[in-house]
Design a protein around this motif. Structure first.
Motif, PDB file in Angstrom:
ATOM      1  N   SER A 132      50.851 -71.669 122.310  1.00 12.82           N
ATOM      2  CA  SER A 132      49.601 -72.428 122.223  1.00 12.82           C
ATOM      3  C   SER A 132      49.344 -73.059 123.588  1.00 12.82           C
ATOM      4  O   SER A 132      50.079 -72.824 124.545  1.00 12.82           O
ATOM      5  N   TYR A 133      48.290 -73.865 123.669  1.00 14.04           N
ATOM      6  CA  TYR A 133      48.012 -74.565 124.926  1.00 14.04           C
ATOM      7  C   TYR A 133      49.214 -75.390 125.386  1.00 14.04           C
ATOM      8  O   TYR A 133      49.480 -75.492 126.581  1.00 14.04           O
ATOM      9  N   ALA A 134      49.946 -75.995 124.447  1.00 15.49           N
ATOM     10  CA  ALA A 134      51.083 -76.856 124.818  1.00 15.49           C
ATOM     11  C   ALA A 134      52.157 -76.071 125.562  1.00 15.49           C
ATOM     12  O   ALA A 134      52.662 -76.517 126.596  1.00 15.49           O
ATOM     13  N   GLU A 135      52.514 -74.889 125.060  1.00 13.62           N
ATOM     14  CA  GLU A 135      53.548 -74.079 125.722  1.00 13.62           C
ATOM     15  C   GLU A 135      53.046 -73.512 127.048  1.00 13.62           C
ATOM     16  O   GLU A 135      53.798 -73.453 128.023  1.00 13.62           O
ATOM     17  N   ARG A 148      41.156 -72.357 130.915  1.00 18.23           N
ATOM     18  CA  ARG A 148      40.654 -71.280 130.044  1.00 18.23           C
ATOM     19  C   ARG A 148      39.132 -71.300 130.028  1.00 18.23           C
ATOM     20  O   ARG A 148      38.486 -70.256 130.113  1.00 18.23           O
ATOM     21  N   ASN A 149      38.539 -72.495 129.918  1.00 21.00           N
ATOM     22  CA  ASN A 149      37.080 -72.599 129.898  1.00 21.00           C
ATOM     23  C   ASN A 149      36.455 -72.073 131.189  1.00 21.00           C
ATOM     24  O   ASN A 149      35.348 -71.535 131.165  1.00 21.00           O
ATOM     25  N   ARG A 150      37.141 -72.246 132.310  1.00 26.51           N
ATOM     26  CA  ARG A 150      36.647 -71.747 133.605  1.00 26.51           C
ATOM     27  C   ARG A 150      36.959 -70.276 133.816  1.00 26.51           C
ATOM     28  O   ARG A 150      36.505 -69.677 134.774  1.00 26.51           O
ATOM     29  N   ASP A 193      39.157 -71.688 117.954  1.00 28.42           N
ATOM     30  CA  ASP A 193      39.537 -72.849 118.776  1.00 28.42           C
ATOM     31  C   ASP A 193      41.044 -73.012 118.962  1.00 28.42           C
ATOM     32  O   ASP A 193      41.499 -74.066 119.388  1.00 28.42           O
ATOM     33  N   ARG A 194      41.833 -71.999 118.635  1.00 25.35           N
ATOM     34  CA  ARG A 194      43.283 -72.063 118.834  1.00 25.35           C
ATOM     35  C   ARG A 194      43.795 -70.740 119.399  1.00 25.35           C
ATOM     36  O   ARG A 194      44.526 -70.000 118.737  1.00 25.35           O
ATOM     37  N   PRO A 195      43.419 -70.455 120.653  1.00 28.53           N
ATOM     38  CA  PRO A 195      43.911 -69.207 121.253  1.00 28.53           C
ATOM     39  C   PRO A 195      45.414 -69.277 121.462  1.00 28.53           C
ATOM     40  O   PRO A 195      45.980 -70.359 121.634  1.00 28.53           O
ATOM     41  N   ALA A 242      43.292 -63.716 129.453  1.00 37.63           N
ATOM     42  CA  ALA A 242      42.682 -63.679 128.121  1.00 37.63           C
ATOM     43  C   ALA A 242      43.761 -63.876 127.061  1.00 37.63           C
ATOM     44  O   ALA A 242      44.875 -63.351 127.198  1.00 37.63           O
ATOM     45  N   PRO A 243      43.462 -64.644 126.011  1.00 32.66           N
ATOM     46  CA  PRO A 243      44.451 -64.856 124.951  1.00 32.66           C
ATOM     47  C   PRO A 243      44.798 -63.540 124.258  1.00 32.66           C
ATOM     48  O   PRO A 243      43.969 -62.637 124.150  1.00 32.66           O
TER      49      PRO A 243
END
Length: 76
Positions: free
Chosen positions: A9-12, A28-30, A43-45, A35-36
């Protein structure tokens, strides 16, 4: 669990890159993260660890023109 089965996830991802979770989301937004590998949950790539194995960040803060010093560089 095998590397190909584990998903980050984003945390790792943030921990791996040494940045905050917010910075990982911003990247990621930029479009400056790979790519996930899994977008099945909105909302949870999530990414496979192998996605980041050879990936190098580009953009502000990353100097791609620098090289690591070798033993011959330090002898002068």
């Amino acid at each position: 669990m095998a590397d190909d089965q584990q998903l980050w996830s984003y945390a790792e991802v943030a921990a791996h890159l040494g940045i905050s979770v917010g910075a990982a989301r911003n990247r990621r937004n930029r479009g400056t993260l790979p790519a996930p590998d899994d977008t099945s949950i909105p909302d949870r790539p999530r990414w496979k660890p192998s996605t980041f194995r050879d990936w190098k960040p580009i953009g502000q803060g990353h100097r791609s023109d620098l090289r690591t010093r070798t033993a011959t560089d330090t002898s002068s």
